[in-house]
Design an enzyme around this catalytic site. Sequence first.
Site, PDB file in Angstrom:
ATOM      1  CB  CYS A  31      -5.020 -54.743  19.126  1.00  0.00           C
ATOM      2  SG  CYS A  31      -6.896 -54.514  20.002  1.00  0.00           S
ATOM      3  CB  CYS A  34      -8.026 -56.803  18.357  1.00  0.00           C
ATOM      4  SG  CYS A  34      -8.049 -55.186  18.100  1.00  0.00           S
TER       5      CYS A  34
END
Length: 297
Positions: A31, A34
Site C-alpha cells: 500500500c 500506507c
Amino acid sequence: MIDVTLENFEAEVIAASMTQPVLVDFWATWCGPCKVIGPILEKLEADYAGRFKLVKIDSDQEQQLAAAFGIRSIPTVILLVNGQPVDGFMGALPEGQIRQFLDKHLPEAALEEEELPVEEEPQDAGAQLEKLQHAVATDPSDDDARFEYVKALLLAGRADDAKTAFAPVASKAGVSRKLDALQRVIEANDFAASQGPAAQVIAGFDSKIGANKRDFEARFGRARVLAAQRRWTDAMDELLEILMRDKSWNEDAARKAYIAILEVIEPAKPKVADGQIPPDDPTVATYRRRLSSVVLS
C-alpha cells in the site's frame, strides 16, 4: 510503535486502551499511501509524548482482525478508548488533519512548569477544595478544573454540592469520559438517596443476591449504594461479580460504572522531576488489573 497480531491483540490493544488511548493503523506492505501515513503517525506518537499509543496491524497477515473492524480499504486508522472504538479515518491524511483528529479525543497534555519540584507539599482537604473552587470560579469554562472540583466534593461526601457544581457541564457527559464518570457517580448518589436507609437497602439486596446470584439488578443496585457511601473498593468488587458472569449486561453498565469509580478515586499525579515517572496509585492499579483480567478472560 508496536506490530500487533491476533496473539497479542488483547494485551496490546484492548487492555492497553483501558489506561491510554490506542491508535490502530491498518496497513499492508503493497500500500503506497500506507508508506506515507506510517511515518507521520510515528512522529505524532513521539510529539504527543505518551498521550496515545500507536500500534500497526498488517491487514493481509491479520485478516481476522481486519474483518473484525470491518476494514474495507487501507490505510484505515481507528482510535480505541476503554476497549471500544471511538473514531477513525481512512486514507493518508496530512499531518495537520491528523493532529485535529487526535486533539478531539486525547486527554490534555500536562502543562510544563519551570523549576518543577520533585513533589508538591500536600494540602489539607479544605485548602484543596478552596483552591479548586477558586479555579472554577475564575474560569467556569475550564472543564478540567471543574472535574477535579466535583471529584473532590464527591470524595468528601458532599453529594449535593457536587451535583450543583456539575450541573453546568452535565450536557457534555456524553462526549467526555471524565464528565461521564462524574455523572455516573452522581446518579449512584441520587439512586441511593431514593432508596432509604443504606443498611436496610443493602440487606435487601443481599437477600435477593442470596436467592439468585445472577440477580444483576440487585448487584448493580448494591454497588451503587456502596459507591454512594464511598465504599469504593466494595462497590467495584460487586461490579466485578456481574462482569465475571455477564460482561455485557445492560449495555456494559457494570464496566462503565467500574471505570467511573476508578476515574473518581484516582489521585492527581504528583509532579516529579524531569525524567521520572509518577507512581500509580496502588489501589487504582490493582483494580485496573482486575478489570482487565475479567474483561479479557
